[in-house]
Design a protein around this motif. Structure first.
Motif, PDB file in Angstrom:
ATOM      1  N   PHE A 106      39.191  29.840  11.704  1.00 24.53           N
ATOM      2  CA  PHE A 106      39.568  28.432  11.696  1.00 24.53           C
ATOM      3  C   PHE A 106      38.731  27.643  12.699  1.00 24.53           C
ATOM      4  N   ALA A 107      38.596  28.189  13.902  1.00 17.68           N
ATOM      5  CA  ALA A 107      37.858  27.472  14.941  1.00 17.68           C
ATOM      6  C   ALA A 107      36.412  27.231  14.518  1.00 17.68           C
ATOM      7  N   ALA A 108      35.789  28.257  13.933  1.00 16.76           N
ATOM      8  CA  ALA A 108      34.396  28.112  13.502  1.00 16.76           C
ATOM      9  C   ALA A 108      34.278  27.092  12.377  1.00 16.76           C
ATOM     10  N   ALA A 109      35.187  27.141  11.422  1.00 14.57           N
ATOM     11  CA  ALA A 109      35.118  26.205  10.298  1.00 14.57           C
ATOM     12  C   ALA A 109      35.376  24.773  10.756  1.00 14.57           C
ATOM     13  N   ILE A 110      36.335  24.598  11.659  1.00  8.52           N
ATOM     14  CA  ILE A 110      36.625  23.261  12.180  1.00  8.52           C
ATOM     15  C   ILE A 110      35.433  22.716  12.945  1.00  8.52           C
ATOM     16  N   ALA A 111      34.833  23.558  13.792  1.00 10.39           N
ATOM     17  CA  ALA A 111      33.672  23.125  14.567  1.00 10.39           C
ATOM     18  C   ALA A 111      32.496  22.772  13.649  1.00 10.39           C
ATOM     19  N   LEU A 112      32.263  23.602  12.635  1.00  6.80           N
ATOM     20  CA  LEU A 112      31.141  23.356  11.724  1.00  6.80           C
ATOM     21  C   LEU A 112      31.361  22.067  10.934  1.00  6.80           C
ATOM     22  N   GLN A 113      32.543  21.907  10.363  1.00  5.51           N
ATOM     23  CA  GLN A 113      32.795  20.696   9.585  1.00  5.51           C
ATOM     24  C   GLN A 113      32.807  19.458  10.473  1.00  5.51           C
ATOM     25  N   GLY A 114      33.337  19.589  11.679  1.00  4.92           N
ATOM     26  CA  GLY A 114      33.313  18.461  12.598  1.00  4.92           C
ATOM     27  C   GLY A 114      31.891  18.055  12.943  1.00  4.92           C
ATOM     28  N   ALA A 115      31.018  19.045  13.173  1.00  8.21           N
ATOM     29  CA  ALA A 115      29.617  18.745  13.488  1.00  8.21           C
ATOM     30  C   ALA A 115      28.932  18.043  12.313  1.00  8.21           C
TER      31      ALA A 115
END
Length: 530
Positions: free
Chosen positions: A250-259
Motif C-alpha cells: 500500500f505504501a509503495a502504491a500510494i507513494a507512486l501514485q502520489g508522485a
C-alpha cells in the motif's frame, strides 16, 4: 534552457489554510460517511456472536466458505474462526470500498471540481502554491481515513489489539490508495464527473479482480486477488497471524501514485487537463434542453446500469448458496428477514439483496440531481437559460434522467437477478420496482434542498448516508422498528415473499412528488446560485 521551478515550500504555500477550509466544508460528509463505515465494522462482532456463538458453528462456517466459491467471490475467504477474523472477513472488503468512495469524493471535490467551477483560479490568484490544492485535498482524505482507522482500532481492540490495528490501517490504506488514484484522474480529465467515474471504474475493476481470484482459491493466493488493492486488504489477514509486510505494498502504491499526480499537476495550466474534451461538430446536434441533459448524464447512466446488472447476476447466482449457508441458523434467518424478507430463505436473501441495491440507487439519484447544482454554480446553466429555455424545462431534462435512470438501473438489476438465479423474473421485477418510491423520496428531498437552499444542496449526501446507515446497520443491530421507519426504505413491502401494502407506497410517492414540486417552485422564484 530549462524553466526555473519554485522551491517546494513555495509550491505548497497556503496548504494549511486550504486544509482547514476543506475540513470545514466537508465536515458533515466526512463525519457521516466515516461514522457509517466505522459502525458497519464495529457492529459486526455482536452480530456474528449471535449468528455463530459456538466453536462448532464457526468451524462449520469455515468449512462451508472453503467449498462455496460464490460466497468467497462476494466477501472473500475466511482465515480464522475468531470473532475479529470473522468481522474482517464479513465487512472488510465493503468497508475498504466505502473508504475508497469517501476518499475519491473528497479529492475530486477539492481538485477538479474546484477547477471546473472556476473557484480554483480565484484561489490560485492569491498567495497559494501550485500544488497546495492537491496537497490539501490529499491531507483532507488522510484525516478522514485516519479517523476511520482510529475508530476501528479502538472499537475492536477487545478482540485483539494487533488485529484491530491491522484492520484499521488496512482500511485507511485502501482509502488513501484510491485518494491518490482520484488525484491522478483529476489531472487527466476536464470534468469532475469523469474523474469520479474513472476512479470508480478502477474501484469496480479491483472488486471484480478480487472476486474472480477468491472464487478460484480459498486462501487468497490467486494472482487475480493480488492484482487488487482489496485483495491486499484481505491478505493483510487481520486477527489471523497478520501479514504486516502487505502494508508496504500500500505504501509503495500510494507513494507512486502520489508522485505521478504531483508530476502531472506541475505540467498543466489551471482548468486544463491531459485528456481534453474533443471539439464538437461545427453544427450543433442538441436541439433541446432534454437532449443536453441526456448528453451530460449518459455516461453515468450507462455505468450505473452495467454495474447494477452485473451485481444482479452475481447476487442471483449466489441465492442457492446463501440458502445452504444460512441453513437452520435462526439468528441469520432473522437478520435476513429484518433486512427485507419474510418467507423462504431464498426469498429473504433475494429481498435483502434487492433492498441493498435500492439503498445504493439512492446514491445514483443524489448524484444525478446534484448535477443541476453543479451546472448552476459553475455558470454553465446561465447561457442555456439566456435562450428560450425556462428554468422548469431546463431542470425537467435533468430530473427525467435522474428519476427515470433510477427506474432503469433497478429494472436491469432485476434482469440480472433473474439471469443469475435462472427463474422468477416477475417477482424479482416487482421487488426491484417497489424500491423506487423510496429512491424517489431521496431524489425529491435533494431537489427540495437545491431549490430552497442551493448552498445546502450537497447536504443531500448526508441524507443518502443516513439512509445507508439505517438500512445496512440497523437490522444487524436489532434496532427498534421506529428507527428503521425513519428511512423511506423501512416502509416498503418485503418482496419477493411478502405482502404488498399499498398505503405506505402511495404515501412515499406523494412525498416524492410534493418535495420535487416544492423544489422546482423554489428554483423558479429564486436567483441563480453562483
Amino acid at each position: 534552457m530549462t524553466t526555473p521551478t519554485a522551491p517546494a515550500s513555495g509550491q505548497l504555500a497556503g496548504t494549511g489554510v486550504l486544509v482547514r477550509f476543506a475540513l470545514r466544508r466537508d465536515r458533515a460528509l466526512i463525519t457521516l460517511w466515516t461514522a457509517v463505515n466505522a459502525l458497519m465494522v464495529l457492529s459486526m462482532p455482536n452480530t456474528l456472536k449471535g449468528l455463530y456463538g459456538t466453536a462448532a458453528e464457526r468451524a462449520d462456517l469455515l468449512r462451508q466458505t472453503a467449498t462455496n466459491s460464490s460466497l468467497r467471490a462476494l466477501v472473500g475467504p475466511v482465515f480464522d474462526d475468531s470473532l475479529g477474523a470473522l468481522t474482517a472477513w464479513r465487512v472488510g472488503v465493503y468497508a475498504g470500498a466505502l473508504a475508497a468512495v469517501t476518499s475519491l469524493l473528497v479529492v475530486v471535490r477539492h481538485t477538479r471540481e474546484e477547477e471546473e467551477s472556476g473557484r480554483q483560479e480565484l484561489i490560485a490568484s492569491g498567495m497559494v502554491g501550485r500544488r497546495a490544492s492537491l496537497t490539501s485535498a490529499l491531507l483532507t482524505a488522510a484525516v478522514a481515513n485516519a479517523a476511520l482507522a482510529l475508530l476501528v482500532t479502538v472499537g475492536l481492540a477487545d478482540h485483539g489489539a494487533s488485529g484491530a490495528s491491522a484492520l484499521g490501517l488496512g482500511l485507511a490504506a485502501v482509502g488513501m490508495l484510491f485518494a491518490t488514484t482520484a488525484a491522478i484522474a483529476a489531472q487527466l480529465t476536464e470534468s469532475a464527473r469523469l474523474a469520479r467515474g474513472l476512479t470508480a471504474a478502477v474501484l469496480g475493476a479491483a472488486f471484480v479482480l478480487r472476486a474472480a481470484g477468491d472464487s478460484a482459491t480459498d486462501d487468497g493466493s490467486s494472482v487475480l486477488t493480488w492484482l487488487s488493492p482489496l485483495g491486499w486488504l484481505e491478505n493483510l489477514r487481520p486477527f489471523a497471524d497478520e501479514r504486516w509486510w502487505v502494508l508496504t505494498l500500500f505504501a509503495a502504491a500510494i507513494a507512486l501514485q502520489g508522485a505521478v499526480a504531483y508530476a502531472l499537476a506541475g505540467r498543466r495550466d489551471v482548468g486544463m487537463s491531459f485528456l481534453p474534451a474533443l471539439p464538437g461538430p461545427a453544427a450543433g446536434r442538441l436541439g433541446s434542453a432534454a437532449a443536453l441533459a441526456w448528453r451530460l448524464h449518459r455516461g453515468s447512466v450507462l455505468g450505473w446500469s452495467l454495474a447494477f446488472f452485473l451485481a444482479g447476476v452475481v447476487y442471483g447466482g449466489m441465492t442457492e448458496s446463501a440458502a445452504d449457508l444460512v441453513g437452520d441458523n435462526e439468528r441469520a434467518r432473522e437478520i435476513f428477514e429484518r433486512m427485507g424478507g419474510r418467507s423462504a430463505i431464498t426469498d429473504t436473501f433475494l429481498a435483502a439483496m434487492v433492498g441493498m441495491l435500492g439503498l445504493v440507487a439512492s446514491l445514483y439519484i443524489v448524484s444525478s440531481v446534484l448535477r443541476l447544482h453543479g451546472e448552476e454554480t459553475s455558470g454553465r446553466a446561465e447561457p442555456v437559460l439566456a435562450n428560450a429555455v425556462g428554468r422548469l424545462r431546463w431542470a425537467a431534462g435533468h430530473l427525467v434522467v435522474a428519476f427515470g435512470g433510477a427506474a432503469l438501473i433497478m429494472l436491469l438489476a432485476a434482469l440480472g437477478f433473474a439471469a443469475g438465479y435462472g427463474k422468477d423474473l416477475g417477482p424479482l421485477l416487482a421487488a426491484a420496482l417497489f424500491q423506487l418510491p423510496a429512491v424517489w423520496v431521496v431524489g425529491g428531498l435533494t431537489v427540495l434542498l437545491h431549490g430552497v437552499a442551493p448552498r445546502l444542496a450537497p447536504a443531500a449526501w448526508c441524507i443518502a448516508g443516513a439512509v445507508l446507515l439505517i438500512g445496512w446497520i440497523g437490522p444487524a443491530l436489532n434496532v427498534p422498528q421506529a428507527v428503521l421507519d425513519v428511512s423511506p426504505f423501512g416502509h416498503l413491502p418485503k418482496l419477493p415473499g411478502g405482502a404488498v401494502h399499498w398505503p405506505p407506497v402511495l404515501v412515499l410517492l406523494a412525498v416524492a412528488t410534493l418535495s420535487t414540486t416544492g423544489g422546482l417552485a423554489a428554483l423558479r422564484r429564486r436567483d441563480l446560485a453562483t
